[in-house]
Structures are given as structure tokens and as C-alpha cells.
Write a protein that holds these residues in place. Structure first.
Motif, PDB file in Angstrom:
ATOM      1  N   GLY A 101       0.830  -1.207   0.000  1.00  0.00           N
ATOM      2  CA  GLY A 101       0.000   0.000   0.000  1.00  0.00           C
ATOM      3  C   GLY A 101       0.863   1.254   0.000  1.00  0.00           C
ATOM      4  O   GLY A 101       0.647   2.177  -0.791  1.00  0.00           O
ATOM      5  N   ASN A 102       1.868   1.268   0.866  1.00  0.00           N
ATOM      6  CA  ASN A 102       2.799   2.393   0.901  1.00  0.00           C
ATOM      7  C   ASN A 102       3.484   2.563  -0.451  1.00  0.00           C
ATOM      8  O   ASN A 102       3.658   3.677  -0.948  1.00  0.00           O
ATOM      9  CB  ASN A 102       3.893   2.153   1.959  1.00  0.00           C
ATOM     10  CG  ASN A 102       3.343   2.157   3.369  1.00  0.00           C
ATOM     11  OD1 ASN A 102       2.956   1.120   3.875  1.00  0.00           O
ATOM     12  ND2 ASN A 102       3.284   3.311   3.992  1.00  0.00           N
ATOM     13  N   ARG A 285      -7.390  -4.375   9.548  1.00  0.00           N
ATOM     14  CA  ARG A 285      -5.927  -4.341   9.678  1.00  0.00           C
ATOM     15  C   ARG A 285      -5.599  -4.064  11.126  1.00  0.00           C
ATOM     16  O   ARG A 285      -5.989  -3.033  11.676  1.00  0.00           O
ATOM     17  CB  ARG A 285      -5.399  -3.216   8.792  1.00  0.00           C
ATOM     18  CG  ARG A 285      -3.916  -2.973   8.895  1.00  0.00           C
ATOM     19  CD  ARG A 285      -3.160  -3.849   7.917  1.00  0.00           C
ATOM     20  NE  ARG A 285      -1.782  -3.399   7.773  1.00  0.00           N
ATOM     21  CZ  ARG A 285      -0.744  -4.067   8.276  1.00  0.00           C
ATOM     22  NH1 ARG A 285      -0.925  -5.203   8.914  1.00  0.00           N
ATOM     23  NH2 ARG A 285       0.478  -3.608   8.106  1.00  0.00           N
ATOM     24  N   SER A 342      -8.064  -9.665   5.744  1.00  0.00           N
ATOM     25  CA  SER A 342      -7.348  -9.519   7.002  1.00  0.00           C
ATOM     26  C   SER A 342      -6.183 -10.500   6.995  1.00  0.00           C
ATOM     27  O   SER A 342      -6.206 -11.505   6.283  1.00  0.00           O
ATOM     28  CB  SER A 342      -8.295  -9.834   8.162  1.00  0.00           C
ATOM     29  OG  SER A 342      -7.595  -9.871   9.384  1.00  0.00           O
ATOM     30  N   HIS A 384       3.154 -13.569  -1.719  1.00  0.00           N
ATOM     31  CA  HIS A 384       2.423 -12.845  -0.669  1.00  0.00           C
ATOM     32  C   HIS A 384       1.927 -11.493  -1.226  1.00  0.00           C
ATOM     33  O   HIS A 384       0.769 -11.113  -1.023  1.00  0.00           O
ATOM     34  CB  HIS A 384       3.369 -12.651   0.519  1.00  0.00           C
ATOM     35  CG  HIS A 384       2.847 -11.732   1.581  1.00  0.00           C
ATOM     36  ND1 HIS A 384       2.036 -12.158   2.605  1.00  0.00           N
ATOM     37  CD2 HIS A 384       3.029 -10.402   1.775  1.00  0.00           C
ATOM     38  CE1 HIS A 384       1.744 -11.137   3.390  1.00  0.00           C
ATOM     39  NE2 HIS A 384       2.326 -10.049   2.907  1.00  0.00           N
ATOM     40  N   GLU A 391      -6.257  -8.913  -3.352  1.00  0.00           N
ATOM     41  CA  GLU A 391      -7.278  -8.557  -2.366  1.00  0.00           C
ATOM     42  C   GLU A 391      -7.610  -7.068  -2.379  1.00  0.00           C
ATOM     43  O   GLU A 391      -8.760  -6.677  -2.184  1.00  0.00           O
ATOM     44  CB  GLU A 391      -6.845  -9.024  -0.974  1.00  0.00           C
ATOM     45  CG  GLU A 391      -7.034 -10.524  -0.859  1.00  0.00           C
ATOM     46  CD  GLU A 391      -6.449 -11.125   0.394  1.00  0.00           C
ATOM     47  OE1 GLU A 391      -6.562 -10.514   1.475  1.00  0.00           O
ATOM     48  OE2 GLU A 391      -5.874 -12.227   0.287  1.00  0.00           O
ATOM     49  N   SER A 407      -4.431   2.512   7.554  1.00  0.00           N
ATOM     50  CA  SER A 407      -3.930   1.480   6.646  1.00  0.00           C
ATOM     51  C   SER A 407      -3.886   1.970   5.198  1.00  0.00           C
ATOM     52  O   SER A 407      -4.912   2.303   4.600  1.00  0.00           O
ATOM     53  CB  SER A 407      -4.811   0.239   6.721  1.00  0.00           C
ATOM     54  OG  SER A 407      -4.409  -0.664   5.710  1.00  0.00           O
ATOM     55  N   THR A 408      -2.690   1.960   4.632  1.00  0.00           N
ATOM     56  CA  THR A 408      -2.548   2.381   3.231  1.00  0.00           C
ATOM     57  C   THR A 408      -3.143   1.318   2.292  1.00  0.00           C
ATOM     58  O   THR A 408      -3.566   1.630   1.188  1.00  0.00           O
ATOM     59  CB  THR A 408      -1.076   2.627   2.885  1.00  0.00           C
ATOM     60  OG1 THR A 408      -0.328   1.430   3.104  1.00  0.00           O
ATOM     61  CG2 THR A 408      -0.484   3.726   3.742  1.00  0.00           C
TER      62      THR A 408
HETATM   63  P1  GDP Z   1      -0.539  -0.809   5.754  1.00  0.00           P
HETATM   64  O1  GDP Z   1       0.610  -1.324   6.555  1.00  0.00           O
HETATM   65  O2  GDP Z   1      -1.864  -1.292   6.248  1.00  0.00           O
HETATM   66  O3  GDP Z   1      -0.491   0.679   5.608  1.00  0.00           O
HETATM   67  O4  GDP Z   1      -0.463  -1.420   4.284  1.00  0.00           O
HETATM   68  P2  GDP Z   1       0.748  -1.941   3.417  1.00  0.00           P
HETATM   69  O5  GDP Z   1       0.127  -2.564   2.209  1.00  0.00           O
HETATM   70  O6  GDP Z   1       1.739  -0.879   3.170  1.00  0.00           O
HETATM   71  O7  GDP Z   1       1.466  -3.063   4.275  1.00  0.00           O
HETATM   72  C1  GDP Z   1       0.757  -4.124   4.822  1.00  0.00           C
HETATM   73  C2  GDP Z   1       1.099  -5.439   4.134  1.00  0.00           C
HETATM   74  O8  GDP Z   1       0.688  -6.519   4.977  1.00  0.00           O
HETATM   75  C3  GDP Z   1       0.356  -5.653   2.831  1.00  0.00           C
HETATM   76  O9  GDP Z   1       0.998  -5.110   1.729  1.00  0.00           O
HETATM   77  C4  GDP Z   1       0.295  -7.157   2.776  1.00  0.00           C
HETATM   78  O10 GDP Z   1       1.547  -7.641   2.418  1.00  0.00           O
HETATM   79  C5  GDP Z   1       0.028  -7.505   4.221  1.00  0.00           C
HETATM   80  N1  GDP Z   1      -1.415  -7.427   4.509  1.00  0.00           N
HETATM   81  C6  GDP Z   1      -2.036  -6.610   5.392  1.00  0.00           C
HETATM   82  N2  GDP Z   1      -3.370  -6.828   5.391  1.00  0.00           N
HETATM   83  C7  GDP Z   1      -3.605  -7.803   4.485  1.00  0.00           C
HETATM   84  C8  GDP Z   1      -4.784  -8.461   4.009  1.00  0.00           C
HETATM   85  O11 GDP Z   1      -5.907  -8.183   4.420  1.00  0.00           O
HETATM   86  N3  GDP Z   1      -4.628  -9.412   3.046  1.00  0.00           N
HETATM   87  C9  GDP Z   1      -3.400  -9.727   2.555  1.00  0.00           C
HETATM   88  N4  GDP Z   1      -3.309 -10.672   1.614  1.00  0.00           N
HETATM   89  N5  GDP Z   1      -2.267  -9.139   2.976  1.00  0.00           N
HETATM   90  C10 GDP Z   1      -2.359  -8.174   3.919  1.00  0.00           C
END
Ligand code: GDP
Length: 484
Positions: A101-102, A285, A342, A384, A391, A407-408
């Protein structure tokens, strides 16, 4: 009937009002022209000026991009260690940092920066990032060639890097008076979370414009910062007359899941979601630094749902009297599907169990689905990330979206969808109650969570959120700002 008029209309929809170039081969990237069919029609339309600028950008990318003679020339200059005085092509190289997301927020911001400063956007794609997205620019590539001069991005680009703009300024090695050819061959713009005093004054931009090569590392939506700069104001107004849709357009233009990722999206959608009359997305998240216990988080979700009328209400089975006088269960044909995303399976389990055990007030059926539960973030693993991207896309197909504060991952989903999410607010501590449980966001835009401590021209301590009319503080991160 396919009259010329309907087929123009069809083309207009397929290309998102001209946002997408028609020049691609459909099979190489199946999501590009089809993903919008899975969503409600976007409430936003790209301006004709944005469309025109994108086509111009694509032409420049093709002329200057990898494989071209001009690119070779620019790489030679880079090798020489000195900046060239005049160069037809200038580049900005994006390098990934933090979660997906970032990364997507930073990459979309870097693209907007490239548009505004007439640079060509290139992407440093380590193995875990490679293969997530299709090429966005026709007839060329945005990926740095494997034999590119710089390979150790993580080692070279750190906060201590001697070619970091901040460090060069502080050391006094560059100033607005420095001639182009006396500059190093590249400049590093360090825009991670605490970038605060970085590079967003008009003065800074004048120096930065002299560098033919620039590398950006960021994990925030710094695009919002560009809207605070007088130098870009006119251009940005023309590009984006609707400020709420900046990320929406950039993301729909730039991010197309590769065929592998699209396969995951497409199969899941057809198998589980396509028959729903209404799709509700719920992104839960739970951050390591705010470990909200399951019961608290679940209670907050239900409180939000009741407050805003989001998930179907539970009730008594509706019984009606049939023509022959007997009592029968009222038939319903409505199906609501809830898509849970999630890292953990618990929320899905509980919600599904509840709808399993009891009927809804209206008699409608509720199906609950969750594509994966990875348990922990593993940004370094390609598979991953592919599931994470799939998703994000599935969430963006939902009619209503409930996301988690900060959450980004959630920002990208509702940004792509073009819907204003309900945001589950972050409680003051893991065991405290969030009050209210959630709020409806006032904009589709993501939040820029980290702001500079001060803006050029503004008095120290002044509220940046109040400086310009189309910026406000975020619902989920008070100190952050978003466009609306
Ligand atoms: P943030 O940390 O919520 O701001 O979002 P980011 O995308 O930057 O980092 C979180 C990372 O954790 C995601 O990119 C995924 O790798 C993992 N992740 C977090 N929530 C989920 C989810 O609901 N499903 C899946 N498949 N991965 C997730």
C-alpha cells in the motif's frame, strides 16, 4: 445493436473516458481493459487536459525510455559521475520501500511528480515487486534494465547518502547558483515518513530541476504536498479539476495487475462474489504497534455496522401467511456478500458464524468470504504481495467499503473504487474504546500521514491543513492531510 455511436460509447467506457491508451495488446494484460467492468461506473471523469498530458507523457516515455538511444546517452552521463548541462530526457527512478500500500501511494505520487516536471518515470523492481503490475506505458518499459549502473539501491540510498538532497543542502555543496555541469550525476530525494523538511519549496524545485537523474524513495502519498506548492497550482487545477479524484485517476491509469494476479482476482470473483446483489468489503488491519484484542476489534466493527447500517441486520425469520392459510417463510432473493480481508481468519470466522446461526431481518441471505489469511506481513515474498494486490482489487469491486484507520492497503482499495469508505477509527490505546466506532470519509483521496513540520512561506507553527482550500486533516490521522 452496434451503431457507430454505441461503439464509441463502449470505447469510451473501456478506456475510462480516455484515461487509458488504446495502444495495448489486450492479452498481455487482461486486467487493463476489463477490471472496470467489475466495478460500478466511476463517478469521476478525467479532464481532457489530463488525457492529453498522459498521451504526451507516453510519447516522451517511448522516446527516452529503456532501449532508446537517448536512454543510452543518459546512462553514459550517469556513468561519468557528472550531470550533463543540457539533456533532452530527464528521469526519476522510484525505488520501493515498506508494504505494498505504501509502495503504491509513493509510486503514484512519483508519477504525478514526473508529469509535472517532465521527467520519465522508471521503476527499480526487486524480485518481490517484479511481476505484480503490467507495463503502464505503451511501446516501452518502466522497469530499469537489469544491467543498470546502480544495483544496490538499499545500500546506496539511505538517510546518510551523500547525494541526498537534504544532505547536500545541509553540507552547502549545492545551492541555487550551482551550474548544471558542476552537480553530481544524480540526486536522491529521501521522502520517507519523516521527510518533513525535504524539498517542497519552489527554491528547492529550481535546483532539483537541474539534475537529469533523480531517485525517489518514499512510503507516503506525497502527491498531496504538490498541491500546496504555488509553482504547480495552475497545472494541477487543469489536470485535476476534481481534487477528490487525483489518486483515483492516477491509480486507474498506472496500476494494472499482471495476468498472474488478475487470475487470482478473476477466479475468486467469479467463484464467490459475482452472484451477490450487494457487495460489502471489510478490511480489518491490526497493526503490530496497536495490537487491539480480537473482542475489542470485533465489537467496534459491529458498533460501526449498527451505527451506519452497513452489514445486514439479524432478526426473526419472517413468516407470512400463504394463500391456503398456512404459515411459510417469506422468500427472499437478495444475496449480500461480505468480503473480509485480514491477515487473520478470526473476524471472518465470527461473522460467518453469526449469519450461519441466525436469519436476517429482511430474510436476505448473507455469504461471507475471505481469500487468504497470511498471519503476518511478508513484503519480501512475491506470492504474498500478489495475494495482497489481488485482495486490494477485490475490495475495490465492493459497493460499500469499511476500512481500518491508518492502513494504506485500505486507501488503495477505496481510491481505486472511487468510493468514500467508512473508517474504523483507531482507539487511543489497544484496549480503549474508539469513539465513534467509525466515520464516513469525506473524500475518496488517501491521507498523507506525514507532513513537513513547516511549509515554505508559511509562518512557523501555522496549521498546514488550513493553508489552502482543498486540503483538510484526515479522519484517521489527525496530523495528516488529504485533498477533497
Ligand atoms: P498498511 O501497513 O496497512 O499501511 O499497508 P501496506 O500494504 O503498506 O502493508 C501491509 C502489508 O501486509 C500488505 O501489503 C500485505 O503484504 C500484508 N497485509 C495486510 N493486510 C492484508 C490483508 O488483508 N490481506 C493480505 N493478503 N495481505 C495483507
Amino acid at each position: 445493436e452496434d451503431t457507430p455511436e454505441t461503439s464509441t460509447r463502449h470505447d469510451d467506457d473501456r478506456l475510462l473516458g480516455g484515461l487509458l491508451s488504446p495502444a495495448f495488446d489486450e492479452h498481455s494484460c487482461r486486467s487493463r481493459y476489463t477490471s472496470s467492468l467489475y466495478r460500478r461506473r466511476s463517478p469521476f471523469r478525467p479532464s481532457t487536459y489530463l488525457v492529453e498530458r498522459l498521451r504526451r507523457y507516453e510519447a516522451r516515455h517511448k522516446r527516452c525510455g529503456p532501449g532508446s538511444a537517448l536512454f543510452q546517452e543518459a546512462v553514459e552521463h550517469l556513468r561519468s559521475g557528472r550531470n550533463a548541462a543540457r539533456s533532452e530526457c530527464q528521469y526519476v527512478v522510484w525505488t520501493p520501500f515498506n508494504g505494498l500500500g505504501n509502495r503504491m501511494l509513493a509510486l503514484a505520487s512519483t508519477f504525478l511528480y514526473a508529469l509535472l516536471t517532465d521527467r520519465v518515470l522508471l521503476v527499480h523492481a526487486p524480485p518481490e515487486f517484479d511481476g505484480l503490475f503490467c507495463e503502464p506505458f505503451p511501446g516501452s518499459s518502466w522497469t530499469l534494465p537489469a544491467d543498470f549502473l546502480i544495483t544496490d539501491f538499499d545500500g546506496v540510498f539511505t538517510m546518510w547518502s551523500p547525494t541526498s538532497y537534504k544532505n547536500m543542502r545541509q553540507a552547502g555543496t549545492i545551492s541555487n547558483a550551482t551550474a548544471e555541469q558542476s552537480l553530481p550525476a544524480y540526486v536522491f530525494l529521501d521522502l520517507i515518513q519523516s521527510f518533513t523538511d525535504a524539498a517542497f519549496c519552489d527554491d528547492d524545485q529550481q535546483v532539483l530541476a537541474k539534475f537529469n537523474w533523480m531517485v525517489i524513495k518514499s512510503d507516503v502519498y506525497f502527491a498531496a504536498m504538490l498541491f500546496l506548492m504555488p509553482a504547480y497550482e495552475r497545472e494541477l487545477t487543469q489536470l485535476f479539476p476534481e481534487k477528490e479524484a487525483v489518486f483515483h485517476h492516477l491509480a486507474r491509469y498506472l496500476f494494472h495487475p499482471s495476468n498472474d494476479v488478475w487470475g487470482i482476482v478473476h477466479r475468486f470473483y467469479e467463484a464467490y462474489l459475482s452472484r451477490a446483489d450487494e457487495l460489502v468489503g471489510l478490511q480489518v488491519r491490526v497493526f503490530p504497534e496497536m495490537p487491539i484484542p480480537f473482542d475489542n476489534m470485533y465489537e467496534q466493527i459491529i458498533r460501526c455496522s449498527e451505527q451506519e447500517g452497513l452489514l445486514p441486520k439479524l432478526g426473526q425469520t419472517v413468516v407470512v401467511t400463504a394463500a391456503n392459510g398456512s404459515s411459510v417463510v417469506a422468500p427472499s432473493t437478495k444475496l449480500t456478500s461480505i468480503l473480509v480481508t485480514s491477515l487473520f481468519p478470526d473476524y471472518y470466522d465470527r461473522i460467518r458464524g453469526v449469519y450461519h446461526a441466525r436469519p436476517t431481518e429482511t430474510g436476505e441471505y448473507v455469504a461471507v468470504h475471505q481469500p487468504s489469511h497470511e498471519r503476518e506481513q511478508r513484503t519480501e515474498a512475491r506470492g504474498h504481495n500478489q495475494r495482497a494486490l489481488a485482495e486490494i482489487y477485490l475490495l475495490s469491486f465492493c459497493d460499500r467499503v469499511v476500512t481500518s484507520a491508518v492502513s494504506t492497503f485500505g486507501y488503495i482499495a477505496h481510491g481505486l473504487a472511487g468510493v468514500r469508505p467508512w473508517v474504523l477509527l483507531r482507539p487511543p490505546s489497544p484496549v480503549a474504546r474508539a469513539e465513534p466506532a467509525c466515520v464516513r470519509s469525506e473524500t475518496v483521496e488517501p491521507c498523507l500521514q506525514a507532513l513537513p513540520r513547516r511549509m515554505c512561506g508559511a509562518a512557523e507553527g501555522s496549521d498546514i491543513g488550513a493553508l489552502v482550500p482543498h486540503i483538510r486533516h484526515c479522519e484517521d490521522v489527525q496530523k495528516g492531510v488529504k485533498l477533497f
